[in-house]
Design a protein around this motif. Structure first.
Motif, PDB file in Angstrom:
ATOM      1  N   VAL A  96      38.659-106.164  41.714  1.00 17.28           N
ATOM      2  CA  VAL A  96      39.233-105.640  40.479  1.00 17.28           C
ATOM      3  C   VAL A  96      38.056-105.324  39.552  1.00 17.28           C
ATOM      4  CG1 VAL A  96      40.766-106.066  38.526  1.00 17.28           C
ATOM      5  CG2 VAL A  96      41.306-107.038  40.768  1.00 17.28           C
ATOM      6  N   GLN A  97      37.943-104.064  39.157  1.00 14.13           N
ATOM      7  CA  GLN A  97      36.761-103.632  38.413  1.00 14.13           C
ATOM      8  C   GLN A  97      37.060-102.452  37.508  1.00 14.13           C
ATOM      9  OE1 GLN A  97      33.948-101.674  41.344  1.00 14.13           O
ATOM     10  NE2 GLN A  97      35.624-102.247  42.731  1.00 14.13           N
ATOM     11  N   THR A  98      36.162-102.213  36.550  1.00 15.04           N
ATOM     12  CA  THR A  98      36.288-101.072  35.651  1.00 15.04           C
ATOM     13  C   THR A  98      35.067-100.165  35.826  1.00 15.04           C
ATOM     14  OG1 THR A  98      35.161-102.155  33.802  1.00 15.04           O
ATOM     15  CG2 THR A  98      37.562-102.450  33.980  1.00 15.04           C
ATOM     16  N   LYS A  99      35.224 -98.929  35.409  1.00 19.35           N
ATOM     17  CA  LYS A  99      34.112 -97.983  35.484  1.00 19.35           C
ATOM     18  C   LYS A  99      34.153 -97.062  34.272  1.00 19.35           C
ATOM     19  CE  LYS A  99      32.293 -94.041  38.141  1.00 19.35           C
ATOM     20  NZ  LYS A  99      30.867 -94.425  38.014  1.00 19.35           N
ATOM     21  N   ASP A 100      32.992 -96.897  33.626  1.00 16.71           N
ATOM     22  CA  ASP A 100      32.850 -95.935  32.538  1.00 16.71           C
ATOM     23  C   ASP A 100      32.397 -94.598  33.124  1.00 16.71           C
ATOM     24  OD1 ASP A 100      33.431 -97.948  30.712  1.00 16.71           O
ATOM     25  OD2 ASP A 100      31.319 -98.458  30.390  1.00 16.71           O
ATOM     26  N   PHE A 101      33.216 -93.571  32.944  1.00 17.28           N
ATOM     27  CA  PHE A 101      32.831 -92.222  33.356  1.00 17.28           C
ATOM     28  C   PHE A 101      32.140 -91.581  32.145  1.00 17.28           C
ATOM     29  CE2 PHE A 101      35.728 -93.391  36.583  1.00 17.28           C
ATOM     30  CZ  PHE A 101      35.625 -92.507  37.655  1.00 17.28           C
ATOM     31  N   THR A 102      30.827 -91.732  32.117  1.00 15.96           N
ATOM     32  CA  THR A 102      30.038 -91.353  30.940  1.00 15.96           C
ATOM     33  C   THR A 102      29.137 -90.172  31.253  1.00 15.96           C
ATOM     34  OG1 THR A 102      30.022 -93.667  30.209  1.00 15.96           O
ATOM     35  CG2 THR A 102      28.400 -92.195  29.205  1.00 15.96           C
ATOM     36  N   THR A 103      28.994 -89.292  30.270  1.00 17.70           N
ATOM     37  CA  THR A 103      28.080 -88.157  30.423  1.00 17.70           C
ATOM     38  C   THR A 103      27.273 -87.946  29.152  1.00 17.70           C
ATOM     39  OG1 THR A 103      27.910 -85.791  30.895  1.00 17.70           O
ATOM     40  CG2 THR A 103      29.836 -86.501  29.668  1.00 17.70           C
ATOM     41  N   GLU A 104      26.019 -87.571  29.328  1.00 18.19           N
ATOM     42  CA  GLU A 104      25.157 -87.153  28.216  1.00 18.19           C
ATOM     43  C   GLU A 104      25.112 -85.628  28.246  1.00 18.19           C
ATOM     44  OE1 GLU A 104      23.615 -89.261  26.156  1.00 18.19           O
ATOM     45  OE2 GLU A 104      23.902 -91.172  27.207  1.00 18.19           O
ATOM     46  N   ILE A 105      25.377 -85.001  27.105  1.00 14.48           N
ATOM     47  CA  ILE A 105      25.402 -83.534  27.048  1.00 14.48           C
ATOM     48  C   ILE A 105      24.485 -83.030  25.935  1.00 14.48           C
ATOM     49  CG2 ILE A 105      27.750 -83.385  27.962  1.00 14.48           C
ATOM     50  CD1 ILE A 105      28.721 -82.976  25.063  1.00 14.48           C
ATOM     51  N   LEU A 106      24.160 -81.746  26.004  1.00 11.75           N
ATOM     52  CA  LEU A 106      23.418 -81.128  24.911  1.00 11.75           C
ATOM     53  C   LEU A 106      24.299 -81.142  23.671  1.00 11.75           C
ATOM     54  CD1 LEU A 106      21.855 -78.058  26.776  1.00 11.75           C
ATOM     55  CD2 LEU A 106      20.669 -80.132  26.018  1.00 11.75           C
ATOM     56  N   PRO A 107      23.739 -81.298  22.480  1.00  6.43           N
ATOM     57  CA  PRO A 107      24.554 -81.339  21.267  1.00  6.43           C
ATOM     58  C   PRO A 107      25.541 -80.169  21.209  1.00  6.43           C
ATOM     59  CG  PRO A 107      22.272 -81.843  20.753  1.00  6.43           C
ATOM     60  CD  PRO A 107      22.299 -81.420  22.189  1.00  6.43           C
ATOM     61  N   THR A 108      26.821 -80.519  21.105  1.00  6.25           N
ATOM     62  CA  THR A 108      27.894 -79.516  21.109  1.00  6.25           C
ATOM     63  C   THR A 108      28.844 -79.792  19.957  1.00  6.25           C
ATOM     64  OG1 THR A 108      27.775 -79.378  23.533  1.00  6.25           O
ATOM     65  CG2 THR A 108      29.775 -78.532  22.466  1.00  6.25           C
ATOM     66  N   GLU A 109      29.110 -78.778  19.162  1.00  2.36           N
ATOM     67  CA  GLU A 109      30.051 -78.950  18.052  1.00  2.36           C
ATOM     68  C   GLU A 109      31.463 -78.620  18.514  1.00  2.36           C
ATOM     69  OE1 GLU A 109      30.239 -76.402  14.304  1.00  2.36           O
ATOM     70  OE2 GLU A 109      29.249 -78.213  13.544  1.00  2.36           O
ATOM     71  N   ALA A 110      32.395 -79.512  18.205  1.00  7.64           N
ATOM     72  CA  ALA A 110      33.781 -79.312  18.622  1.00  7.64           C
ATOM     73  C   ALA A 110      34.707 -80.102  17.712  1.00  7.64           C
ATOM     74  CB  ALA A 110      33.979 -79.750  20.064  1.00  7.64           C
ATOM     75  N   ARG A 111      35.897 -79.556  17.514  1.00  3.47           N
ATOM     76  CA  ARG A 111      36.929 -80.322  16.795  1.00  3.47           C
ATOM     77  C   ARG A 111      37.853 -81.032  17.771  1.00  3.47           C
ATOM     78  NH1 ARG A 111      41.446 -78.671  12.144  1.00  3.47           N
ATOM     79  NH2 ARG A 111      42.834 -80.430  12.657  1.00  3.47           N
ATOM     80  N   TYR A 112      38.013 -80.459  18.969  1.00  4.27           N
ATOM     81  CA  TYR A 112      38.940 -81.009  19.953  1.00  4.27           C
ATOM     82  C   TYR A 112      38.201 -81.381  21.234  1.00  4.27           C
ATOM     83  CZ  TYR A 112      42.389 -78.793  16.900  1.00  4.27           C
ATOM     84  OH  TYR A 112      43.137 -78.403  15.809  1.00  4.27           O
ATOM     85  N   LEU A 113      38.610 -82.493  21.827  1.00  4.21           N
ATOM     86  CA  LEU A 113      38.080 -82.928  23.118  1.00  4.21           C
ATOM     87  C   LEU A 113      39.252 -83.115  24.073  1.00  4.21           C
ATOM     88  CD1 LEU A 113      35.764 -84.107  24.935  1.00  4.21           C
ATOM     89  CD2 LEU A 113      36.436 -86.359  24.047  1.00  4.21           C
ATOM     90  N   LYS A 114      39.162 -82.487  25.244  1.00  8.59           N
ATOM     91  CA  LYS A 114      40.171 -82.705  26.281  1.00  8.59           C
ATOM     92  C   LYS A 114      39.549 -83.556  27.389  1.00  8.59           C
ATOM     93  CE  LYS A 114      42.805 -79.311  27.878  1.00  8.59           C
ATOM     94  NZ  LYS A 114      43.229 -78.122  28.681  1.00  8.59           N
TER      95      LYS A 114
END
Length: 278
Positions: free
Chosen positions: A230-248
């Motif tokens: 039984v375990q958890t995982k963070d699906f993490t990403t580093e991206i170039l600075p991006t401006e956004a109001r909405y995240l899907k």
């Protein structure tokens, strides 16, 4: 002579029966102590408040037995290095910061175990739109559980996770105003014995108008579905600075349980908790 022996035998029988009767009606000291201990067990009180609140919430502590005296203590971020002590609970009180409340009951100098409850002030005022149907059994505290800053416990039966059965998980987060993104993360859980598997992959999209979304990154799963831990995982990403109001956020369903599992052919869950951005 025979009459004398018979009388003596009857007398001995009466004495033995009297001793047995005495043992049955008068419990030993050890038995008395056990009964007394059982009777004096004190139940912990119940702490009630909104687990997630906007500006403040009312905390009420209720004893489970009439006559119990309640003692409590509050700890928040500003109290970490302060020495705290339990005080007598008299009436409900309000908190306006993320706070841990501890309490115990006392009666006749006997104390209950200490019970602990955590109440969190919302770390943001984002809006959440769910595009998938959450399973009624696994809703956590509602849609805001996805962004409340509280990470789900590895013991998923505590109710911190949202579960989605036989489908992809998809949600849109509205930051209310444009925000610069450099890191995105969402957390998932696997317990294959309970039909909960990691998603095959997770995709992150950005938008300024909630209509036109641009794919920022795709994170592939690297945990074997056969892994019974039984375990958890963070699906993490580093991206170039991006401006956004909405995240899907879109996490892809792993499919039905394959042939190696004893529950072959059953639908599987995606369990998701915290979505965060920096």
């Amino acid at each position: 002579m025979k009459k004398g022996l018979l009388a003596l035998s009857l007398l001995m029988t009466q004495i033995i029966n009297a001793q047995n009767s005495s043992q049955q009606t008068n419990p030993s000291a050890e038995t008395k102590d056990h009964i007394s201990s059982f009777q004096e067990d004190i139940a912990s009180p119940v702490i009630k408040a909104d687990r997630l609140f906007d500006f403040s919430t009312r905390v009420e502590i209720t004893p489970q037995s009439p006559g119990d005296k309640i003692y409590y203590m509050t700890i928040d971020a500003n109290d970490v290095n302060k020495k705290k002590k339990f005080t007598t609970y008299k009436k409900p009180f309000s908190i306006s910061r993320t706070t841990q409340v501890q309490a115990y009951a006392e009666k006749k100098r006997e104390k209950s175990p200490i019970v602990t409850a955590n109440f969190n002030r919302r770390p943001n005022y984002w809006e959440v739109t769910l595009l998938s149907k959450v399973d009624p059994q696994y809703t956590a505290t509602g849609k805001f559980a996805l962004i409340d800053g509280i990470r789900g416990d590895i013991d998923w039966k505590k109710g911190d996770w949202q579960g989605y059965l036989g489908q992809n998980f998809e949600t849109i987060i509205d930051f209310q105003s444009p925000q610069q993104l450099t890191q995105i993360s969402s957390t998932y859980l696997q317990d294959n014995k309970s039909l909960i598997l990691m998603p095959k992959k997770v995709e992150y999209y950005a938008s300024m108008n909630a209509k036109d979304f641009i794919l920022l990154d795709t994170i592939e799963n690297d945990i074997d579905p056969k892994d019974e831990k039984v375990q958890t995982k963070d699906f993490t990403t580093e991206i170039l600075p991006t401006e956004a109001r909405y995240l899907k956020v879109k996490a892809y369903y792993s499919g039905k349980i394959p042939g190696w599992h004893q529950k072959t052919g059953r639908e599987t869950y995606i369990f998701v908790d915290e979505i965060s951005v920096q």
